[in-house]
Design a protein around this motif. Structure first.
Motif, PDB file in Angstrom:
ATOM      1  N   UNK A 203       0.825  -1.206   0.000  1.00  0.00           N
ATOM      2  CA  UNK A 203       0.000   0.000   0.000  1.00  0.00           C
ATOM      3  C   UNK A 203       0.863   1.261   0.000  1.00  0.00           C
ATOM      4  N   UNK A 204       2.009   1.186   0.653  1.00  0.00           N
ATOM      5  CA  UNK A 204       2.926   2.327   0.650  1.00  0.00           C
ATOM      6  C   UNK A 204       3.505   2.548  -0.737  1.00  0.00           C
ATOM      7  N   UNK A 205       3.913   1.463  -1.388  1.00  0.00           N
ATOM      8  CA  UNK A 205       4.495   1.576  -2.730  1.00  0.00           C
ATOM      9  C   UNK A 205       3.482   2.063  -3.753  1.00  0.00           C
ATOM     10  N   UNK A 206       2.188   1.727  -3.512  1.00  0.00           N
ATOM     11  CA  UNK A 206       1.144   2.152  -4.450  1.00  0.00           C
ATOM     12  C   UNK A 206       0.620   3.554  -4.128  1.00  0.00           C
ATOM     13  N   UNK A 207       1.098   4.156  -3.039  1.00  0.00           N
ATOM     14  CA  UNK A 207       0.693   5.510  -2.691  1.00  0.00           C
ATOM     15  C   UNK A 207      -0.593   5.610  -1.906  1.00  0.00           C
ATOM     16  N   UNK A 208      -1.117   4.469  -1.427  1.00  0.00           N
ATOM     17  CA  UNK A 208      -2.356   4.513  -0.647  1.00  0.00           C
ATOM     18  C   UNK A 208      -2.128   5.054   0.764  1.00  0.00           C
ATOM     19  N   UNK A 209      -0.956   4.775   1.296  1.00  0.00           N
ATOM     20  CA  UNK A 209      -0.609   5.245   2.633  1.00  0.00           C
ATOM     21  C   UNK A 209       0.810   5.807   2.592  1.00  0.00           C
ATOM     22  N   UNK A 210       1.219   6.430   3.671  1.00  0.00           N
ATOM     23  CA  UNK A 210       2.574   6.962   3.774  1.00  0.00           C
ATOM     24  C   UNK A 210       3.357   6.165   4.803  1.00  0.00           C
ATOM     25  N   UNK A 211       4.661   6.103   4.613  1.00  0.00           N
ATOM     26  CA  UNK A 211       5.511   5.360   5.538  1.00  0.00           C
ATOM     27  C   UNK A 211       6.836   6.074   5.729  1.00  0.00           C
ATOM     28  N   UNK A 212       7.450   5.842   6.874  1.00  0.00           N
ATOM     29  CA  UNK A 212       8.763   6.432   7.143  1.00  0.00           C
ATOM     30  C   UNK A 212       9.521   5.527   8.103  1.00  0.00           C
ATOM     31  N   UNK A 213      10.825   5.653   8.038  1.00  0.00           N
ATOM     32  CA  UNK A 213      11.679   4.829   8.884  1.00  0.00           C
ATOM     33  C   UNK A 213      11.720   5.443  10.285  1.00  0.00           C
ATOM     34  N   UNK A 214      11.500   4.609  11.287  1.00  0.00           N
ATOM     35  CA  UNK A 214      11.568   5.032  12.679  1.00  0.00           C
ATOM     36  C   UNK A 214      12.417   4.013  13.438  1.00  0.00           C
ATOM     37  N   UNK A 215      13.688   4.357  13.651  1.00  0.00           N
ATOM     38  CA  UNK A 215      14.587   3.414  14.306  1.00  0.00           C
ATOM     39  C   UNK A 215      14.901   2.244  13.398  1.00  0.00           C
ATOM     40  N   UNK A 216      14.611   1.043  13.869  1.00  0.00           N
ATOM     41  CA  UNK A 216      14.889  -0.159  13.078  1.00  0.00           C
ATOM     42  C   UNK A 216      13.647  -0.695  12.383  1.00  0.00           C
TER      43      UNK A 216
END
Length: 213
Positions: free
Chosen positions: A56-69
């Motif tokens: 879903x992140x790759x398709x742009x439906x949601x957003x994602x970010x790196x938080x720690x590990x």
């Protein structure tokens, strides 16, 4: 044998995707795949949640970010969902109200600290009783001295020098008695200021006789 635990239904594919997407929109905060799986009570396994969130992140439906590990995901904020001017004004008013409430609480805490300091500086009942005993003993001694002075004053023939010395001593003792009485009044006043109960009952419980000063 103990009863077997009922196996919960687990979702995959479109059902799992819809469930995860709706959850992120409802909560409107970032979650990792493990969090999503746990919060959905394992209706979607961690492995499935990880795969779906990534897709879903790759398709742009949601957003994602790196938080720690780990990577956390959240729903995309729509520009139409931004707060209106009225909402911002209401938020400002709420903030001002909280600030006023905080200031009032700080003032209450300061007043409470002042009251506590005053109570700590107030003499205890034991200290007051000790002071009362001292004053009563001195008063009794002064009374005996006064009786002696009166007896001297009633003597038909008195040595002028002796009489003058006696009058001087009497004046001193009378002044000392007044000073001690004032000191006791101050002690008693400090106790009464910090005492919330019946002052008359406190007087009696302290073993004091006669009318309150």
């Amino acid at each position: 044998m103990p009863p077997k635990k009922e196996k919960k239904e687990q979702f995959k594919g479109d059902q799992a995707s819809e469930m995860i997407f709706e959850y992120l929109e409802q909560q409107n905060r970032p979650y990792s795949a493990a969090d999503v799986s746990s919060n959905l009570h394992n209706a979607v396994t961690k492995a499935t949640a990880t795969k779906i969130l990534k897709e879903m992140h790759e398709s742009g439906q949601i957003e994602g970010r790196v938080s720690g590990k780990q990577i956390v995901y959240h729903a995309i904020q729509s520009p139409t969902e931004n707060s209106s001017e009225e909402d911002l004004k209401a938020m400002d008013e709420e903030i001002e109200g909280i600030k006023a409430e905080t200031a009032a609480l700080k003032a209450s805490i300061k007043a409470a600290h002042a009251s506590l300091a005053a109570l700590k500086s107030t003499p205890s009942i034991d200290a007051l009783n000790d002071s009362i005993e001292v004053v009563e003993a001195e008063a009794a001694a002064l009374e005996e001295t006064l009786k002696g002075l009166r007896a001297v004053s009633e003597t038909p023939v008195a040595d002028p020098a002796t009489r003058a010395a006696a009058e001087k001593e009497y004046a001193f003792l009378e002044k000392e008695y007044a000073r001690r009485r004032k000191q006791f009044r101050e002690f008693w006043g400090m106790v009464c200021d910090g005492y919330e109960g019946d002052v008359k009952e406190l007087w009696e419980n302290a073993g004091l006789e006669g009318d309150m000063i």
